[in-house]
Write an enzyme that holds these catalytic residues in place. Structure first.
Site, PDB file in Angstrom:
ATOM      1  N   GLU B 200       0.889  -1.247  -0.097  1.00  0.00           N
ATOM      2  CA  GLU B 200       0.030  -0.005   0.057  1.00  0.00           C
ATOM      3  C   GLU B 200       0.901   1.292   0.006  1.00  0.00           C
ATOM      4  OE1 GLU B 200      -3.869  -1.224   2.608  1.00  0.00           O
ATOM      5  OE2 GLU B 200      -2.728   0.289   3.429  1.00  0.00           O
ATOM      6  N   ARG B 292     -16.508  -7.052  15.386  1.00  0.00           N
ATOM      7  CA  ARG B 292     -16.695  -7.320  16.614  1.00  0.00           C
ATOM      8  C   ARG B 292     -16.860  -6.108  17.532  1.00  0.00           C
ATOM      9  NH1 ARG B 292     -11.703  -5.031  17.998  1.00  0.00           N
ATOM     10  NH2 ARG B 292     -10.014  -5.658  16.737  1.00  0.00           N
TER      11      ARG B 292
END
Lengths: 167, 499
Positions: B200, B292
């Site tokens: 990236e 989560r």
């Protein structure tokens, strides 16, 4: 009574005189009127010339960790007799040209990446320590030959414990 | 259906946190515990407790089999995974489904799509979410070399299966690429059992901003505000706050839109967090979705007045959201969290272990403490070093910060080193107070030279007086090795990583 107090990297000489009414501590050439009050396990108030300091203390290694207003200090106290005794101890000066690599944190040895006799480059991984989900590579601070490997895989070490000796 | 008995597949403060909402709702609680956690607070709080194995996480909290077995034996109708451990493991979600147990979280298939970083990048990019320029699949060293030349250095090598900064390397020039690739790849292999890497563009000095969302799995998504998480060490958060000082109404709307698209693109259900990088020019890029409940969720709870665990149970059981976007429009409060870690901020934030000899928690208006710690507790090597989360809130940011200062002053922990001194420093730091900080903030701490001359003198006198009372304080030698603290040892940092 005179004491030598190591606080982190500083050393203070503290002389205490206990009168009937009050205790005076002479430190760095200043006389302070002091009073220590316990306030629960490990917790204290130290009054210094009438000013209260919030303290907490817990055993740590050979001394104590003391929090003063939330700031932690590692403190070791010696009295006169102990100071003289420790002066008589054979000095633990390092062997010329050797460097001990110590554990920067408590942990478990998950890997020993060198063997005795091996020559290592600067930055070579020597040992991997793990604690609380964190792995930490212990690397050679300079090139050299591994004289001793003091730990083995799976062993638990304390902070400051000797891991490897380089020559 | 209604959940009547919930098994909490976790430990520590998050297990305690979840148990509290269960109590509020009249849901009975099943705790699981390892050998090391017999005396743990989450066990004491439960209605039933099941011993699931040894102290090492893979013998207990990471064992899908043992967790499912405990749920079957106790007749639990739902499992909440908390964070960490099995929370983002699709196998547990699948196992629950097969056993007819409600899993409080997204489906296994959503988790798989969003959990693997490169596939997540592909999917959300196709849904119109901005991502950091770079690859959307595993790359060989040659492929990485070519992409890097295209997008320009500096670049970041990342593990496809990664997280928490492991298997991640900054590369500033082509000369460093091959070595960095080998190192990152082997680290990723050890950590995740998958050595695949991708590349990236490196965003310099970014801010970390994330959006808390709740989704119903059928396209219904509610955003509950953003959290600013730029105060980090080793790519792990230390402080979170909402609202972010860097986010105005327009940017907030754009972030909410991107988070909603990301969630819809994988049919996301339950609580989730879309993480973004924000650069200095107001551009933002999707980083990952945390599938989560997050460590820092109480910040959002205190700003909005919504109990996220309650909403999680509601979505898991009913399949629909109990809140609407209009209903959320925050209370207009500011909230702030300081993570209290058993780490020594004067020694590179390295772990610290010991017995909690003294533990005095703060309280008062606008203060919440999430913890499973108690005085006398052993802090060992086995688990996460998070001791507590200290959350404060106020009508505005200065009020929340003032309360944090007050609470940190009241907080006394002795027996292990903690991050409290760092937090106290931060709450007085101009850059933090201005709100102009980025992910390099922690360097300001390393650069500061706390003298504390007066307090050191007090420590010396106090210990002498203690020594007079308790002979053990007087010792004959100094054992501690001088470990040099400070930023000079920056090289050490790169040698540390989470697993």
């Amino acid at each position: 009574m005179r004491y030598w107090v190591q606080v982190g990297e500083r050393t203070f000489e503290v002389a205490v005189r206990a009168g009937e009414e009050r205790i005076t501590a002479r430190v760095e050439g200043r006389d302070l009127e002091v009073q220590l009050e316990a306030g629960g396990p490990g917790q204290y108030t130290l009054l210094v010339d009438g000013r209260p300091y919030d303290l907490a203390a817990a055993p740590q290694g050979a001394g104590y960790t003391v929090l003063v207003q939330g700031v932690p200090f590692d403190v070791v106290v010696q009295d006169e007799r102990q100071r003289q005794l420790s002066a008589l101890e054979p000095s633990k000066t390092k062997v010329e040209g050797q460097a001990g690599i110590r554990a920067p944190m408590p942990g478990r040895v998950t890997l020993v990446d060198v063997t005795e006799g091996e020559s290592v480059e600067n930055g070579k991984r020597l040992v991997v320590l793990e604690a609380m989900k964190m792995e930490n590579d212990i690397t050679a601070p300079r090139p050299g030959r591994v004289v001793h490997v003091k730990v083995s895989k799976g062993q638990t070490v304390e902070q400051g414990q000797l891991l490897v000796v380089l020559e | 259906m209604r959940i009547k008995k919930l098994l909490i597949a976790n430990r520590g403060e998050i297990a305690v946190r979840i148990a509290r909402t269960c109590r509020d709702l009249g849901v009975s609680v099943v705790a699981v515990y390892s050998e090391a956690d017999r005396a743990a607070r989450h066990v004491r709080m439960a209605d039933e407790a099941v011993h699931i194995g040894g102290a090492a996480p893979n013998e207990s909290y990471l064992s899908v089999e043992r967790i499912l077995d405990a749920a079957r034996r106790t007749g639990a109708d739902a499992i909440h995974p908390g964070y960490g451990f099995l929370s983002e493991n699709p196998t547990l979600a699948e196992g629950c489904q097969q056993a007819g147990i409600v899993f409080v979280g997204p489906s296994a298939s959503s988790m798989r799509k969003i959990g693997e970083k490169t596939s997540a990048r592909r999917i959300v990019a196709a849904a119109g979410v901005p991502i950091v320029p770079g690859a959307t699949g595993a790359q060989t060293l040659e492929e990485v070399r070519r992409s890097a030349a295209e997008i320009g250095y500096p670049v970041l090598l990342k593990a496809c299966a990664g997280g928490g900064g492991k298997g991640m390397r900054r590369v500033d020039s082509e000369g460093e690429l091959a070595d960095a690739y080998r190192a990152a790849s082997s680290e990723a292999g050890t950590a995740f059992g998958d050595s695949a890497l991708y590349l990236e563009k490196l965003v310099e000095r970014p801010r970390h901003v994330e959006v808390q969302l709740m989704a119903d799995g059928r396209g219904g998504v509610v955003c509950l505000g953003e959290r600013e998480c730029s105060v980090q060490r080793r790519h792990q958060k230390l402080i979170e706050e909402t609202p972010s000082p860097a986010v105005g109404p327009e940017l907030r709307a754009a972030l909410f839109d991107a988070a909603t698209r990301a969630a819809r693109s994988v049919d996301y259900a339950n609580a989730g967090t879309a993480e973004f990088l924000l650069d200095g020019n107001g551009n933002f890029y999707f980083l990952e979705m945390n599938a989560r409940l997050q460590v820092e969720h109480p910040v959002t709870e205190e700003a909005t007045g919504i109990d996220l665990v309650k909403e999680q149970l509601n979505v898991a059981a009913e399949g629909r959201l109990g809140i609407s976007q209009e209903g959320v429009s925050s209370l207009g409060r500011s909230a702030l969290e300081c993570r209290i870690y058993a780490e020594d901020p004067y020694n590179q934030f390295l772990p610290s272990i010991g017995t909690l000899a003294v533990l005095q928690q703060p309280a008062g208006p606008g203060v919440r403490v999430e913890t499973a710690a108690y005085a006398g507790m052993e802090v060992g090597l086995d688990y996460d070093p998070l001791l507590a989360k200290l959350v404060t809130w106020g009508a505005d940011r200065p009020e929340a910060i003032n309360r944090m200062r007050r609470a940190l002053r009241e907080y006394v922990v002795a027996g292990v080193k903690t991050s409290i001194p760092f937090h106290r420093f931060t709450m007085e730091d101009m850059v933090f107070l201005e709100g102009s900080y980025d992910t390099s903030f922690v360097e300001r701490w390393f650069a500061s030279a706390p003298g504390h001359e007066e307090l050191a003198t007090v420590a010396a006198v106090a210990t002498v007086l203690l020594a007079a009372r308790q002979p053990r304080t007087v010792a004959s030698s100094v054992q501690r090795d001088g470990i040099t603290s400070g930023w000079g040892a920056a090289a050490r940092q790169s040698a540390m990583r989470w697993r």
